[in-house]
Design a protein around this motif. Structure first.
Motif, PDB file in Angstrom:
ATOM      1  N   ALA A 185       0.828  -1.199   0.139  1.00 56.77           N
ATOM      2  CA  ALA A 185       0.022  -0.048   0.071  1.00 56.77           C
ATOM      3  C   ALA A 185       0.873   1.396  -0.059  1.00 56.77           C
ATOM      4  CB  ALA A 185      -0.755   0.016   1.265  1.00 56.77           C
ATOM      5  N   THR A 186       0.635   2.174  -1.140  1.00 59.31           N
ATOM      6  CA  THR A 186       1.487   3.337  -0.946  1.00 59.31           C
ATOM      7  C   THR A 186       0.386   4.473  -1.762  1.00 59.31           C
ATOM      8  OG1 THR A 186       3.414   4.398  -1.863  1.00 59.31           O
ATOM      9  CG2 THR A 186       2.355   2.712  -3.244  1.00 59.31           C
ATOM     10  N   THR A 187       0.817   5.599  -1.813  1.00 51.07           N
ATOM     11  CA  THR A 187       0.182   6.899  -2.431  1.00 51.07           C
ATOM     12  C   THR A 187       0.506   6.849  -3.822  1.00 51.07           C
ATOM     13  OG1 THR A 187       1.472   8.511  -2.023  1.00 51.07           O
ATOM     14  CG2 THR A 187       0.170   8.091  -0.162  1.00 51.07           C
ATOM     15  N   GLY A 188       1.359   6.277  -4.254  1.00 56.27           N
ATOM     16  CA  GLY A 188       1.715   6.401  -5.844  1.00 56.27           C
ATOM     17  C   GLY A 188       2.557   7.811  -6.082  1.00 56.27           C
ATOM     18  N   ALA A 189       2.936   8.217  -5.173  1.00 57.18           N
ATOM     19  CA  ALA A 189       3.841   9.606  -5.245  1.00 57.18           C
ATOM     20  C   ALA A 189       5.124   9.250  -6.241  1.00 57.18           C
ATOM     21  CB  ALA A 189       3.939  10.393  -4.170  1.00 57.18           C
ATOM     22  N   LYS A 190       5.553  10.462  -6.909  1.00 58.46           N
ATOM     23  CA  LYS A 190       6.668  10.058  -7.857  1.00 58.46           C
ATOM     24  C   LYS A 190       7.913   9.949  -6.734  1.00 58.46           C
ATOM     25  CE  LYS A 190       7.956  14.982  -7.718  1.00 58.46           C
ATOM     26  NZ  LYS A 190       8.246  16.269  -8.424  1.00 58.46           N
ATOM     27  N   GLY A 191       9.070   9.550  -7.491  1.00 64.28           N
ATOM     28  CA  GLY A 191      10.119   9.178  -6.545  1.00 64.28           C
ATOM     29  C   GLY A 191      10.096   7.837  -6.179  1.00 64.28           C
ATOM     30  N   SER A 192      10.458   7.826  -4.831  1.00 65.74           N
ATOM     31  CA  SER A 192      10.698   6.462  -3.946  1.00 65.74           C
ATOM     32  C   SER A 192       9.150   5.692  -4.073  1.00 65.74           C
ATOM     33  CB  SER A 192      11.009   6.697  -2.678  1.00 65.74           C
ATOM     34  OG  SER A 192      10.120   7.573  -1.766  1.00 65.74           O
ATOM     35  N   GLU A 193       8.187   6.136  -4.284  1.00 68.07           N
ATOM     36  CA  GLU A 193       6.931   5.272  -4.152  1.00 68.07           C
ATOM     37  C   GLU A 193       6.873   4.715  -5.572  1.00 68.07           C
ATOM     38  OE1 GLU A 193       3.610   6.859  -2.084  1.00 68.07           O
ATOM     39  OE2 GLU A 193       4.949   7.922  -0.745  1.00 68.07           O
ATOM     40  N   LYS A 194       7.198   5.385  -6.405  1.00 61.89           N
ATOM     41  CA  LYS A 194       7.158   4.914  -7.830  1.00 61.89           C
ATOM     42  C   LYS A 194       8.110   3.561  -8.023  1.00 61.89           C
ATOM     43  CE  LYS A 194       4.270   7.327 -10.199  1.00 61.89           C
ATOM     44  NZ  LYS A 194       2.925   6.969 -10.663  1.00 61.89           N
ATOM     45  N   LEU A 195       9.172   3.650  -7.131  1.00 57.42           N
ATOM     46  CA  LEU A 195      10.139   2.537  -7.354  1.00 57.42           C
ATOM     47  C   LEU A 195       9.473   1.360  -6.835  1.00 57.42           C
ATOM     48  CD1 LEU A 195      13.353   4.334  -6.399  1.00 57.42           C
ATOM     49  CD2 LEU A 195      12.981   3.260  -8.741  1.00 57.42           C
ATOM     50  N   ALA A 196       8.934   1.820  -5.540  1.00 57.80           N
ATOM     51  CA  ALA A 196       8.111   0.628  -4.928  1.00 57.80           C
ATOM     52  C   ALA A 196       7.051  -0.095  -5.812  1.00 57.80           C
ATOM     53  CB  ALA A 196       7.420   1.085  -3.593  1.00 57.80           C
ATOM     54  N   ILE A 197       6.399   0.602  -6.265  1.00 54.73           N
ATOM     55  CA  ILE A 197       5.559   0.379  -7.281  1.00 54.73           C
ATOM     56  C   ILE A 197       6.139  -0.627  -8.433  1.00 54.73           C
ATOM     57  CG2 ILE A 197       3.843   0.802  -9.198  1.00 54.73           C
ATOM     58  CD1 ILE A 197       3.016   3.477  -7.364  1.00 54.73           C
ATOM     59  N   LYS A 198       7.149  -0.206  -8.949  1.00 60.26           N
ATOM     60  CA  LYS A 198       7.991  -1.159  -9.927  1.00 60.26           C
ATOM     61  C   LYS A 198       8.069  -2.391  -9.185  1.00 60.26           C
ATOM     62  CE  LYS A 198      10.566   1.275 -12.522  1.00 60.26           C
ATOM     63  NZ  LYS A 198      11.789   1.969 -13.051  1.00 60.26           N
ATOM     64  N   TRP A 199       8.809  -2.440  -8.213  1.00 63.64           N
ATOM     65  CA  TRP A 199       9.017  -3.750  -7.374  1.00 63.64           C
ATOM     66  C   TRP A 199       7.644  -4.401  -7.321  1.00 63.64           C
ATOM     67  CZ3 TRP A 199       6.871  -5.628  -2.996  1.00 63.64           C
ATOM     68  CH2 TRP A 199       7.402  -6.941  -2.481  1.00 63.64           C
ATOM     69  N   ALA A 200       6.703  -3.906  -6.983  1.00 62.60           N
ATOM     70  CA  ALA A 200       5.347  -4.722  -6.798  1.00 62.60           C
ATOM     71  C   ALA A 200       5.118  -5.346  -8.181  1.00 62.60           C
ATOM     72  CB  ALA A 200       4.326  -3.966  -6.485  1.00 62.60           C
ATOM     73  N   GLN A 201       5.247  -4.505  -9.201  1.00 68.55           N
ATOM     74  CA  GLN A 201       5.046  -5.157 -10.510  1.00 68.55           C
ATOM     75  C   GLN A 201       5.952  -6.147 -10.979  1.00 68.55           C
ATOM     76  OE1 GLN A 201       5.104  -1.650 -13.107  1.00 68.55           O
ATOM     77  NE2 GLN A 201       2.763  -1.285 -13.047  1.00 68.55           N
ATOM     78  N   GLN A 202       7.126  -5.999 -10.643  1.00 68.55           N
ATOM     79  CA  GLN A 202       8.068  -7.124 -11.105  1.00 68.55           C
ATOM     80  C   GLN A 202       7.927  -8.415 -10.072  1.00 68.55           C
ATOM     81  OE1 GLN A 202      11.615  -5.033  -9.973  1.00 68.55           O
ATOM     82  NE2 GLN A 202      11.863  -4.129 -12.114  1.00 68.55           N
ATOM     83  N   LYS A 203       7.318  -8.301  -8.975  1.00 69.66           N
ATOM     84  CA  LYS A 203       7.164  -9.349  -8.200  1.00 69.66           C
ATOM     85  C   LYS A 203       5.561 -10.025  -8.407  1.00 69.66           C
ATOM     86  CE  LYS A 203      11.297  -9.222  -6.255  1.00 69.66           C
ATOM     87  NZ  LYS A 203      12.175 -10.229  -6.605  1.00 69.66           N
ATOM     88  N   GLY A 204       4.878  -9.351  -8.892  1.00 71.37           N
ATOM     89  CA  GLY A 204       3.477  -9.735  -8.849  1.00 71.37           C
ATOM     90  C   GLY A 204       2.729  -9.604  -7.776  1.00 71.37           C
ATOM     91  N   VAL A 205       3.051  -8.596  -6.874  1.00 71.73           N
ATOM     92  CA  VAL A 205       2.744  -8.326  -5.615  1.00 71.73           C
ATOM     93  C   VAL A 205       1.356  -7.426  -5.647  1.00 71.73           C
ATOM     94  CG1 VAL A 205       3.057  -7.053  -3.194  1.00 71.73           C
ATOM     95  CG2 VAL A 205       4.815  -8.544  -4.102  1.00 71.73           C
ATOM     96  N   LYS A 206       0.115  -7.745  -5.225  1.00 74.88           N
ATOM     97  CA  LYS A 206      -1.301  -6.603  -5.299  1.00 74.88           C
ATOM     98  C   LYS A 206      -0.555  -5.415  -4.686  1.00 74.88           C
ATOM     99  CE  LYS A 206      -5.015  -8.774  -4.270  1.00 74.88           C
ATOM    100  NZ  LYS A 206      -5.968  -9.144  -3.311  1.00 74.88           N
ATOM    101  N   LEU A 207      -1.193  -4.525  -5.462  1.00 77.64           N
ATOM    102  CA  LEU A 207      -1.033  -3.006  -5.060  1.00 77.64           C
ATOM    103  C   LEU A 207      -2.173  -2.225  -4.594  1.00 77.64           C
ATOM    104  CD1 LEU A 207       1.058  -0.697  -5.363  1.00 77.64           C
ATOM    105  CD2 LEU A 207       0.427  -0.219  -7.678  1.00 77.64           C
ATOM    106  N   ILE A 208      -2.195  -1.656  -3.499  1.00 79.56           N
ATOM    107  CA  ILE A 208      -3.226  -0.547  -2.817  1.00 79.56           C
ATOM    108  C   ILE A 208      -2.704   0.669  -3.069  1.00 79.56           C
ATOM    109  CG2 ILE A 208      -4.949  -0.294  -1.177  1.00 79.56           C
ATOM    110  CD1 ILE A 208      -4.167  -3.023  -0.234  1.00 79.56           C
TER     111      ILE A 208
END
Length: 312
Positions: free
Chosen positions: A218-241
């Motif tokens: 779960a994150t807010t999707g803000a630019k920078g570090s949170e976009k990196l976290a979203i990229k990790w979730a996509q690579q790992k197939g982890v559900k994103l909130i």
């Protein structure tokens, strides 16, 4: 101290349930294979980037790229709603079935329409996710749906809106539904976007996934570090909130209201990165919303783990 190493590889898909489903439609017309649809998504995005790069349209590259991906996301949603209406008709016809040939034909037609709609929805999602993957590879940017949920394919993680996930948690308490696995919340500074930052973020998220293998991020999707976290979730197939900051409704308080949504998700742990771990970055001021999430986690008796630079 032990550190985890991030892995960037995704498991390849060796078979295709999608192709099996299309074969079961019994449509005399051929249906595009999953491979062909994925190639189409990649080709469309590659062609767009190639045409507009190094031209006057390059200033609008992000808008155009997101519009292309979003078009297939929107189409998937519209087709899915049509399939849902066909399912509603199936239930009504089945309930009122009188055994006549006309009723039987009508029920079969509604069933075929619903199944075909489901396949078409998946086709749009395959094109969308392949285009999104190519977009990230070409630009380093991560696409997320502006609104609503998104089912994941083998290429990307599923995405939920925070409000929807919060409702599911409340329903679970009432015994109505189970929203799935544990939640791990993350907030980070927009300026924490270097390779060193990515390494530490991925270390923390890999650790969290080892602790809670079925986690949702779960994150807010803000630019920078949170976009990196979203990229990790996509690579790992982890559900994103996504708990998006609503600046129109809350103004300057929006990032902190988003933190309230993250806390309402009852995360197992809140991870925060208040500033870049790259010591060469001149601006090392702590990011207020990340500090705020850590504080709210402690106030609510939740675990808080700050992400810091590796020990020298």
């Amino acid at each position: 101290m032990t550190y985890f190493t991030a892995s960037f590889s995704a498991s390849p898909k060796t078979d295709s349930a999608f192709d099996d489903q299309t074969a079961a439609l019994n449509d005399p017309r051929p249906h595009p294979t999953e491979t062909a649809l994925v190639q189409l998504g990649r080709a469309l995005m590659t062609e767009l980037v190639d045409v507009i790069s190094d031209t006057a349209l390059e200033d609008f590259q992000t808008l155009l790229g997101e519009a292309l991906i979003g078009a297939f996301h929107s189409a998937a949603g519209r087709i899915e709603r049509e399939a849902d209406r066909a399912r509603d008709a199936m239930r009504t016809l089945d309930r009122d079935f009188d055994g006549s040939e006309a009723a039987d034909v009508e029920l079969q037609e509604a069933t075929a329409k619903a199944r075909a709609g489901d396949i078409a929805t998946q086709a749009c999602e395959l094109i969308r996710d392949a285009a999104s993957e190519s977009w990230t590879i070409a630009t380093g940017e991560v696409w997320t749906a502006w609104r609503g949920s998104r089912r994941g394919t083998h290429l990307t993680a599923a995405q939920l809106e925070a409000k929807q996930a919060i409702r599911a948690i409340r329903n679970r308490r009432a015994g109505e539904a189970d929203p799935g696995g544990p939640v791990v919340a993350f907030r980070g500074a927009p300026g924490a976007d270097t390779s060193e930052d990515a390494g530490r973020i991925f270390d923390a998220l890999n650790w969290a996934r080892q602790e809670w293998p079925d986690m949702a991020l779960a994150t807010t999707g803000a630019k920078g570090s949170e976009k990196l976290a979203i990229k990790w979730a996509q690579q790992k197939g982890v559900k994103l909130i996504l708990a998006r900051a609503d600046f129109d409704a809350h103004g300057k308080a929006a990032p902190f209201r988003a933190n309230d949504e993250l806390i309402a998700l009852e995360p197992e742990v809140c991870l925060t990165l208040v500033h870049s771990v790259d010591r060469s970055r001149a601006d090392q001021r702590p990011f207020g919303p990340a500090l705020n999430l850590g504080q709210k986690a402690l106030e609510n008796g939740m675990r808080h783990v700050p992400i810091k630079a590796r020990a020298a």
